[in-house]
Design a protein around this motif. Structure first.
Motif, PDB file in Angstrom:
ATOM      1  N   VAL A  51      -4.810 -21.388 -22.633  1.00 38.60           N
ATOM      2  CA  VAL A  51      -5.376 -21.352 -22.956  1.00 38.60           C
ATOM      3  C   VAL A  51      -6.209 -21.609 -24.580  1.00 38.60           C
ATOM      4  N   ASP A  52      -6.324 -20.052 -25.050  1.00 40.37           N
ATOM      5  CA  ASP A  52      -6.863 -19.680 -26.346  1.00 40.37           C
ATOM      6  C   ASP A  52      -5.984 -19.026 -26.871  1.00 40.37           C
ATOM      7  N   PHE A  56      -8.098 -12.995 -27.939  1.00 44.75           N
ATOM      8  CA  PHE A  56      -7.505 -11.940 -27.045  1.00 44.75           C
ATOM      9  C   PHE A  56      -8.309 -11.827 -25.446  1.00 44.75           C
ATOM     10  N   ASN A  57      -9.619 -12.158 -25.842  1.00 52.06           N
ATOM     11  CA  ASN A  57     -10.384 -12.038 -24.101  1.00 52.06           C
ATOM     12  C   ASN A  57     -10.496 -13.018 -23.035  1.00 52.06           C
TER      13      ASN A  57
END
Length: 481
Positions: A51-52, A56-57
């Motif tokens: 999704v992102d 990296f979270n």
């Protein structure tokens, strides 16, 4: 000045949002498309995407849909023609980008059509995506380009024979913008890009806000100068007639509307509906009958201008306008009434472009008295407030220029910018070559990405020449690998 300025200001980016509307082709969820001729058959696949890509979270993923047609492909390193999907269902682009299908046998190419995140069936967070601004936060062109780069890497590592296959990006409209930006941002992924009708300069400070409306006016003027005069006059005529309940009822009956005009807002919406029709007609002014936004005759601008081909006044002008707009909205004669709350190009649930236009895709639009449209101004503050009301976010009007270089793009190589000069979006396109490898192709009698459509017996000499030039350039790119 327009009485309903906000409605009119918004219609421009709404038109762009639905320029590739999936409404005309129902989404196909099966593994193989078998309803079309064999040469248009493809297989459907899905890839788990982050999704992102830039943090990296968040470890969430979604399934990105992509389509593959391998029947023409040379399995020993043949090229990959990669469509950078835009704001709609990817099956619609696949079945309406005939140029790629036409040239695939000649190049023995593998065709890949990649769906843009948050459209079609490639929806991060599913049914919750459009209910929560934090879930929509990942709907950006940057994330979409990263999806494409990851997909290309995956394909070349998983399909035998593709590891050394050169990849050429194709795209039209917003997809054309993405194909150009793909070459700029990921030059190791694609060796070149065909960006058709890509208004990469239709942003704040790059192009006059009047440019789109001026281009439409020129397109209509080419078909009929009296038609332009009548449309220009129509806005004040509508206001005059609609000033009374009797006049509003006259418009309702004359145009066979589905709902009466009761308020000033109804009248404003009616005018915006008309303006959208003129905008869309300029986009789809093809030299043959087509069903791109609505079933239409060849050269539809000329057809709708026929009832407006002589000077008209007052109620006769209203009758002429009805006959003109009825060709667009009801060419088949099947509509019982005309619905001003529904554009011919309204999409089925693809709300993503509204969000994109309210974040990074800020395309200013206005009109002055020299165009055939009602004069309007561009008010970024009003636009921002409208976006905040809808999505609880505010746009960044300079971000696209910061991210992709604005007009300072001489450093990249191997991009074709093709534009039909009848197309409103050519006003924000690259119309002149910037270098030996950033090549602009003008199609004087071309409408919206005409060159990406399938070859037709009624194609003009200009579009035939454009496609030949495009093929020769692509062949040169491939031969240099």
């Amino acid at each position: 000045m327009a009485t309903n300025n906000t409605v009119f200001l918004l219609f421009c980016w709404i038109s762009f949002a639905v320029a590739w509307s999936p409404r005309l082709l129902s989404p196909r969820r099966d593994n193989t498309n078998t309803s079309l001729p064999n040469e248009y058959s493809y297989e459907t696949f899905y890839l788990d995407q982050q999704v992102d890509h830039f943090g990296f979270n968040n470890g969430d993923t979604f399934k990105q849909r992509y389509l593959i047609a391998s029947q023409f492909w040379n399995h020993h390193g043949g090229p990959i023609f990669f469509y950078t999907g835009n704001e709609g269902d990817i099956t619609w682009f696949c079945n309406n980008t005939g140029f790629m299908w036409d040239i695939a046998p000649e190049f023995r190419a593998l065709l890949v059509f990649a769906e843009h995140r948050y459209y079609g069936s490639s929806i991060p967070y599913g049914s919750q995506a459009f209910k929560d601004p934090s879930k929509l936060n990942y709907l950006t062109s940057e994330q979409a380009l990263a999806d494409f780069a990851v997909l290309i890497r995956y394909l070349k590592s998983s399909i035998p024979g593709t590891s050394d296959s050169p990849v050429v990006a194709f795209g039209g409209s917003y997809g054309g913008m993405l194909s150009a930006w793909m070459r700029m941002k990921y030059p190791s992924a694609v060796i070149g890009a065909l960006a058709a009708s890509a208004p990469i300069w239709d942003f704040t400070g790059l192009t006059k806000c009047t440019a789109l409306m001026d281009t439409i006016t020129k397109s209509f003027m080419k078909a009929s100068p009296p038609c332009v005069d009548n449309i220009r006059q129509s806005w004040t005529t509508i206001d005059k007639i609609a000033a009374t309940a009797e006049g509003r009822n006259f418009i309702y009956n004359t145009f066979h509307l589905c709902s009466p005009l009761k308020t000033a807002d109804d009248v404003g919406n009616f005018k915006a509906w008309l303006a959208n029709a003129w905008f869309d007609l300029a986009m789809v002014n093809y030299p043959y009958p087509a069903n791109f936004l609505e079933p239409l005759p060849a050269w539809p601008v000329k057809a709708v201008c026929a009832p407006l081909g002589s000077p008209l006044q007052d109620k006769l002008l209203m009758q002429g306008l009805y006959e003109a707009v009825n060709i667009y909205f009801n060419y088949t004669g099947q509509a019982k009434c005309l619905n001003t709350s529904q554009d011919a190009t309204a999409s089925l649930g693809d709300a993503g472009w509204g969000y994109q236009a309210c974040t990074e895709m800020v395309m200013p639009s206005c009109a002055d008295s020299s165009s055939m449209f009602e004069p309007t101004t561009w008010n970024f503050t009003s636009f921002s407030n409208s976006c905040f009301s809808s999505y609880k976010i505010r746009p960044r009007q300079d971000w696209v220029s910061t991210q992709y270089g604005g007009k300072d793009i001489e450093a990249p190589t191997n991009i074709i910018f093709s534009n039909g000069l009848l197309d409103p979006w050519s006003a924000g396109g690259v119309l002149n070559s910037l270098s030996d490898t950033l090549i602009a192709i003008q199609i004087p009698d071309g409408a919206h990405h005409l060159d990406l459509r399938a070859a037709n017996k009624d194609d003009t000499a200009y579009v035939k020449a454009a496609r030949t030039q495009e093929k020769n350039i692509i062949r040169l790119w491939l031969s240099s690998q």
